[in-house]
Design a protein around this motif. Structure first.
Motif, PDB file in Angstrom:
ATOM      1  N   LEU A   1      -1.877  -5.896 -11.180  1.00  0.00           N
ATOM      2  CA  LEU A   1      -3.296  -6.211 -11.076  1.00  0.00           C
ATOM      3  C   LEU A   1      -3.639  -7.551 -11.713  1.00  0.00           C
ATOM      4  O   LEU A   1      -4.771  -8.010 -11.610  1.00  0.00           O
ATOM      5  CB  LEU A   1      -4.134  -5.116 -11.751  1.00  0.00           C
TER       6      LEU A   1
ATOM      7  N   ALA B   1      -9.041  -7.994 -10.609  1.00  0.00           N
ATOM      8  CA  ALA B   1      -8.976  -6.547 -10.393  1.00  0.00           C
ATOM      9  C   ALA B   1     -10.308  -5.899 -10.745  1.00  0.00           C
ATOM     10  O   ALA B   1     -10.971  -6.289 -11.703  1.00  0.00           O
ATOM     11  CB  ALA B   1      -7.862  -5.942 -11.241  1.00  0.00           C
ATOM     12  N   THR B   2     -10.682  -4.918  -9.971  1.00  0.00           N
ATOM     13  CA  THR B   2     -11.940  -4.199 -10.210  1.00  0.00           C
ATOM     14  C   THR B   2     -11.715  -3.051 -11.187  1.00  0.00           C
ATOM     15  O   THR B   2     -10.571  -2.647 -11.447  1.00  0.00           O
ATOM     16  CB  THR B   2     -12.487  -3.616  -8.893  1.00  0.00           C
TER      17      THR B   2
ATOM     18  N   ASP C   1     -12.421  -0.054 -10.516  1.00  0.00           N
ATOM     19  CA  ASP C   1     -11.846   1.032  -9.703  1.00  0.00           C
ATOM     20  C   ASP C   1     -10.328   0.897  -9.615  1.00  0.00           C
ATOM     21  O   ASP C   1      -9.604   1.901  -9.672  1.00  0.00           O
ATOM     22  CB  ASP C   1     -12.447   1.044  -8.300  1.00  0.00           C
ATOM     23  N   GLU C   2      -9.826  -0.324  -9.469  1.00  0.00           N
ATOM     24  CA  GLU C   2      -8.379  -0.533  -9.415  1.00  0.00           C
ATOM     25  C   GLU C   2      -7.737  -0.186 -10.752  1.00  0.00           C
ATOM     26  O   GLU C   2      -6.645   0.407 -10.779  1.00  0.00           O
ATOM     27  CB  GLU C   2      -8.056  -1.982  -9.030  1.00  0.00           C
ATOM     28  N   CYS C   3      -8.388  -0.526 -11.855  1.00  0.00           N
ATOM     29  CA  CYS C   3      -7.880  -0.157 -13.178  1.00  0.00           C
ATOM     30  C   CYS C   3      -7.849   1.365 -13.329  1.00  0.00           C
ATOM     31  O   CYS C   3      -6.879   1.929 -13.845  1.00  0.00           O
ATOM     32  CB  CYS C   3      -8.737  -0.777 -14.276  1.00  0.00           C
TER      33      CYS C   3
ATOM     34  N   ASP D   1      -7.666   3.600 -10.859  1.00  0.00           N
ATOM     35  CA  ASP D   1      -6.633   4.144  -9.971  1.00  0.00           C
ATOM     36  C   ASP D   1      -5.237   3.995 -10.579  1.00  0.00           C
ATOM     37  O   ASP D   1      -4.412   4.908 -10.491  1.00  0.00           O
ATOM     38  CB  ASP D   1      -6.684   3.470  -8.604  1.00  0.00           C
ATOM     39  N   ALA D   2      -4.980   2.851 -11.202  1.00  0.00           N
ATOM     40  CA  ALA D   2      -3.680   2.636 -11.853  1.00  0.00           C
ATOM     41  C   ALA D   2      -3.515   3.601 -13.027  1.00  0.00           C
ATOM     42  O   ALA D   2      -2.439   4.185 -13.216  1.00  0.00           O
ATOM     43  CB  ALA D   2      -3.553   1.190 -12.317  1.00  0.00           C
TER      44      ALA D   2
ATOM     45  N   ARG E   1      -8.330  -2.536 -18.492  1.00  0.00           N
ATOM     46  CA  ARG E   1      -9.380  -3.534 -18.269  1.00  0.00           C
ATOM     47  C   ARG E   1      -9.342  -4.616 -19.351  1.00  0.00           C
ATOM     48  O   ARG E   1      -9.379  -5.808 -19.057  1.00  0.00           O
ATOM     49  CB  ARG E   1     -10.755  -2.845 -18.269  1.00  0.00           C
TER      50      ARG E   1
ATOM     51  N   ARG F   1      -4.160 -11.538  -2.541  1.00  0.00           N
ATOM     52  CA  ARG F   1      -3.999 -10.084  -2.387  1.00  0.00           C
ATOM     53  C   ARG F   1      -3.316  -9.697  -1.075  1.00  0.00           C
ATOM     54  O   ARG F   1      -2.457  -8.826  -1.044  1.00  0.00           O
ATOM     55  CB  ARG F   1      -5.355  -9.393  -2.476  1.00  0.00           C
TER      56      ARG F   1
END
Length: 104
Positions: A8, A15-16, A18-20, A22-23, A57, A72
């Motif tokens: 990310l 990175a958003t 939401d991506e943090c 999800d990871a 984050r 990306r």
């Protein structure tokens, strides 16, 4: 590393949250060995995901680099190509194994 967790750092746009999340979710699932915790463990599971997402984050926000941001779409394409290579190699191995069994 879990193949579902993708890098990310150093992307444009960044990175958003939401991506943090999800990871973090994938990480917690991997280390607990479950995709859905029991009711007794749900609160602990969710708290761990939230704490790891928060730490992720902060990590991403504080990292510095002189490298230009990655694209990306290009990185996703590279991941898909590696995945296709892995599955093709697995398919070829399984066929070779079947042929060896049939020959013996």
């Amino acid at each position: 590393m879990c193949r579902n967790i993708v890098p990310l750092h150093n992307f444009e746009p960044a990175a958003t949250d939401d991506e943090c999340h999800d990871a973090a979710l994938q990480f917690v699932r991997k280390i607990t060995g479950t995709t859905k915790p029991s009711k007794a463990n749900q609160e602990v599971f969710d708290r761990a995901v939230a704490e790891i997402a928060h730490a992720t984050r902060h990590l991403l926000d504080d990292l510095v680099t002189a490298a230009p941001p990655k694209n990306r779409a290009e990185e996703a394409s590279k991941r898909q190509a590696r995945s296709a290579d892995r599955y093709e190699a697995l398919r070829a191995f399984q066929e070779q194994k079947k042929a060896a069994r049939a020959a013996s």
